[in-house]
Enzyme design. Structure first.
Site, PDB file in Angstrom:
ATOM      1  CB  ILE A   1      -0.896   0.037   1.273  1.00  0.00           C
ATOM      2  CG1 ILE A   1      -1.695  -1.267   1.446  1.00  0.00           C
ATOM      3  CG2 ILE A   1      -1.813   1.255   1.240  1.00  0.00           C
ATOM      4  CD1 ILE A   1      -2.841  -1.456   0.513  1.00  0.00           C
TER       5      ILE A   1
ATOM      6  CD  GLU B   1       7.664  -8.348   1.649  1.00  0.00           C
ATOM      7  OE1 GLU B   1       6.750  -7.726   1.088  1.00  0.00           O
ATOM      8  OE2 GLU B   1       8.764  -8.558   1.127  1.00  0.00           O
TER       9      GLU B   1
ATOM     10  CB  CYS C   1      10.274  -7.091   4.423  1.00  0.00           C
ATOM     11  SG  CYS C   1       8.942  -5.973   3.931  1.00  0.00           S
TER      12      CYS C   1
END
Ligand code: THU
Length: 132
Positions: free
Chosen positions: A43, A55, A91
């Site tokens: 997003i 993720e 991430c």
């Protein structure tokens, strides 16, 4: 559930990506030991630093529903890349803290390439709570 089926769930999540700036859609699907699926897509935001990766959204989605490390079976991440998608450094840090060290993480693309890895391989020598 097979890794191919989990990748399909990640592709399904990818279809919901909000990516007006990069046009680079990513999807992720987290499988629990009881067979539930938690999906995430990336997003973006006009204030670029606020963009959130697929993720991380999938993992945070699972945690928001009461899932913790012991409940996690696997994660699939997919993007339209030449080879299996490579998760970003942020991430990898989040995966390293919230994901079991040795649970399978499937990195995939839309051509059917799937590379299996895990949190330990993605971020060796990670910064952890024990380092504080
Ligand atoms: N992105 C992800 O969703 N996951 C990654 O691991 C790599 C990058 C997203 C962030 C941004 O929306 C777009 O891909 C381009 O960097």
């Amino acid at each position: 559930m097979s890794k191919e089926e989990l990748v399909l769930k990640a592709i399904e999540a990818r279809d919901l990506a909000y990516v007006p700036y990069s046009k680079f859609a990513v999807g992720a699907a987290l499988l629990t030991t009881s067979g539930e699926i938690y999906q995430g897509c990336n997003i973006e935001n006009a204030s670029f630093g606020l963009c959130m990766c697929a993720e991380r959204n999938a993992i945070y989605n699972a945690y928001c529903h009461g899932i913790s490390q012991d409940d996690i079976e696997a994660l699939a991440i997919v993007a339209d890349t030449d080879g299996p998608v490579s998760p970003c450094g942020a991430c990898r840090q989040v995966i390293s803290e919230l994901f079991p060290k040795d649970a399978p993480i499937y990195l995939a693309n839309l051509n059917g390439d799937i590379k299996e890895t895990n949190a330990e391989e993605l971020l060796p020598y990670a910064f952890e709570s024990s380092d504080l």
